[in-house]
Structures are given as structure tokens and as C-alpha cells.
Design a protein around this motif. Sequence first.
Motif, short mmCIF file in Angstrom:
data_model
loop_
_atom_site.label_atom_id
_atom_site.label_comp_id
_atom_site.label_asym_id
_atom_site.label_seq_id
_atom_site.Cartn_x
_atom_site.Cartn_y
_atom_site.Cartn_z
N SER A 33 0.83 -1.19 0.00
CA SER A 33 0.00 0.00 0.00
C SER A 33 0.87 1.24 0.00
O SER A 33 1.97 1.26 0.56
CB SER A 33 -0.91 -0.02 1.24
N CYS A 35 -0.41 3.88 1.40
CA CYS A 35 -0.91 4.62 2.56
C CYS A 35 0.16 4.68 3.65
O CYS A 35 1.03 3.81 3.75
CB CYS A 35 -2.18 3.96 3.09
N GLU A 40 -2.86 5.31 8.61
CA GLU A 40 -3.90 5.23 7.57
C GLU A 40 -4.28 3.78 7.32
O GLU A 40 -3.47 2.86 7.50
CB GLU A 40 -3.43 5.89 6.27
N THR A 42 -5.87 1.09 4.39
CA THR A 42 -5.96 0.92 2.94
C THR A 42 -7.28 0.25 2.58
O THR A 42 -7.55 -0.89 2.99
CB THR A 42 -4.81 0.05 2.43
N CYS A 43 -8.13 0.96 1.85
CA CYS A 43 -9.39 0.39 1.38
C CYS A 43 -9.11 -0.66 0.30
O CYS A 43 -8.03 -0.71 -0.28
CB CYS A 43 -10.30 1.48 0.81
N SER A 45 -10.17 -0.62 -2.57
CA SER A 45 -9.97 0.11 -3.81
C SER A 45 -8.58 0.74 -3.89
O SER A 45 -8.19 1.24 -4.94
CB SER A 45 -11.03 1.20 -3.94
N ARG A 47 -7.76 3.28 -1.85
CA ARG A 47 -7.89 4.60 -1.23
C ARG A 47 -7.41 4.56 0.21
O ARG A 47 -7.54 3.54 0.89
CB ARG A 47 -9.35 5.04 -1.29
N CYS A 48 -6.85 5.66 0.69
CA CYS A 48 -6.36 5.75 2.07
C CYS A 48 -7.32 6.59 2.91
O CYS A 48 -7.77 7.65 2.48
CB CYS A 48 -4.97 6.41 2.10
N ILE A 49 -7.61 6.09 4.11
CA ILE A 49 -8.43 6.84 5.07
C ILE A 49 -7.71 6.78 6.42
O ILE A 49 -6.89 5.89 6.65
CB ILE A 49 -9.85 6.26 5.20
N CYS A 61 -14.75 4.01 3.45
CA CYS A 61 -14.30 3.55 2.13
C CYS A 61 -15.51 3.44 1.21
O CYS A 61 -16.59 3.04 1.64
CB CYS A 61 -13.61 2.19 2.24
N ASN A 62 -15.32 3.78 -0.06
CA ASN A 62 -16.44 3.69 -1.00
C ASN A 62 -16.97 2.27 -1.11
O ASN A 62 -18.17 2.06 -1.34
CB ASN A 62 -15.99 4.19 -2.38
#
Length: 336
Positions: A33, A35, A40, A42-43, A45, A47-49, A61-62
Amino acid sequence: SVAARGLGDVYKRQWYNRRCGVTEPTQRTLIFSACEFGTEFTCESGRCIPISKRCNQHKDCNDGSDEEDCNFIHIPDQYKKIQAPENSLENGVNPLPVITQITLLNIDMVDTVAMLVGLTIEIKLRWKDDRLTFANLIPEKENAIPENVVDRLWLPLDHIIHENAVIGKVHQDNIKRVYIIPSGDPIPLTGYESYEEQHYAGSENWIELLQRLRIEYDCTFNLEKFPFDQQKCEFIMKMSLPKNNSLTLREDDTSSIYNSMSKKDNQFRIEDMYTSTAQTAKETRFITTIIMRRVYNTQMLNTFLPTFLLWLLAYSTLFIRVHDFSDRFMLSLIHI
């Protein structure tokens, strides 16, 4: 060899270690990742949150992958439910405190003839278990533990004896509520974790249990000053200790809660309620004392006044004329 998981760019893989002489290969999850590690998540997808948003009961995450595999407790394989935790913070020198609070919900009955008191109470117990590791806790919130996990944990309530309760008259509510109360900071990640998630030490965060019970207790009443009497009843909870001085039932800052106006039956009202503890090498005790004062107005109306009226009726028969005794006597009974 590897097995890919995810859509699009592969970031998470299950690695299988097939060493010589190993019948069943071991499996480990590795995450690739971009991220920031430790802060953070890792989704799926890519994406990092913020890792603090992992398992916060909201899909950040979406694809909702941050709300998957949400486990609040990691129980080690060597964990034993029958074995009580030890106070590792004090190197076992001091007994592990089990913080206790009693809330009196209702006085169900007071039987001064059989000398019994029936109560509905709520017991709150808080303790720490250094054998456990918590994960994905929501700060400043009670994090509920699932029932199937609760059944695997050591719970002090399972080992408490209500010493002066009537045998067969201790009834627990079917719902047992157990929470994790965050009170310590997350443990820094080492990189060997299977999931990106925040971990918390069991020795620094509280487990809290709430249980409602209906119990009948023995209580010796002193009726010399009836109906202006005051009664003192003690209700004793005790735990036998697996090791000398290993545990202690300790009073909370507010160890007893009651409402003097609403928590009463027709005979008594609560004057006071307080708690105390007693400790020996073999057992620990938590004693709840309730001071009850009889509601003498009720006794006057329900006992003394009817008795006085009956006496007055009997006395009035001395003035009944013999020749119309039947009519006058029946009329008086009807009016009473």
C-alpha cells in the motif's frame, strides 16, 4: 506462491509458505500500500483513510471495506476462561481491583413475618484483563462486545456468590451487557499485524459488565418500635479467590445509587444506602447496607384506623335497643 485478493490493482495478498517437510502450508496476509503505515487504512480500492475511521460503524471507504472483519477483541490461544486475570501493572503484588457499583432499581417486597426483602438491582463491574488485546475501539464510547465473544471471557459475575440470598431466589436478566471502555492510547503497530487496525492493551482499558437481577435476601427485623421502626438490612456479595489476595471487590466513586422517593414499597422508604468491603486471603466481600424507615402513615390507615373503627362499632352495640336490635345492627354493618 501467492493468491490475489481485491479488484483492480492488487494491494493485498495471501502468502503461503510451503517449506520442505510441512504438510499444511502456513498462510499470512501481506499488504502492499501507498498509505502511511500506522496512521492510515488501505481500502480495497486502494484509497487511504485515517486508521481511526476503521470499524467506526460508518462506511468511509467507497467499497465499505473499512467495516469488514471488525473484531473488538483478540483472544490468545492460551487464554483460559476459568482463570482470573492478574494485576500485571503491579507485578502481582496488589490484588486486581474489580470496581463494583450497585444500583437499586426497586424494592419488590418486604415480608416482616418471613423476614425477607426482595430487590431488583443492577450490578456494574469494571476490571482489566492483561491477557487480551482490543482493536478498533471507538473513543469516548462504550464498545459493545458480541454475545458469542462474551461467552469466551472470564467474567467476575460468574464467580460472585450472594451469601445471604434465599436459595433459588437469584434471577438474572437474560441480557448481559459487556463493553470495552477505552482509557488508554493505541499500541504502535509493528508491521506484523494481519490487518491495518489500532490495537489497545488489555491492561490499560476497562471491561465493563452490566447485569440486572431480582433477588430475595434474608433480613432480621427488629419490630419493638412498630410502626415507627427503622430497619437495617445487609446484602453480601463475595468471591472466593483462586490465589491469596489475587482479586478485590472495590467500591466505585459512586458505589451505590438509589432514589429515596421512587424506590419504595407500601411499607418502607429508603433512608440511606451505602457500601463497604472486606478482604481476607481467601475471599473478598462487597457489602451493601440499606436503611429503611417504615411509612407509619400507611400503617395507621391500613391497620390502626380499621381496628379503631371495629372497636367503635363493637362499643356502639352497648347502646342498641333490644326491641329493634335486628334493624339497627344490620343498618350499621351496611354503612361500615
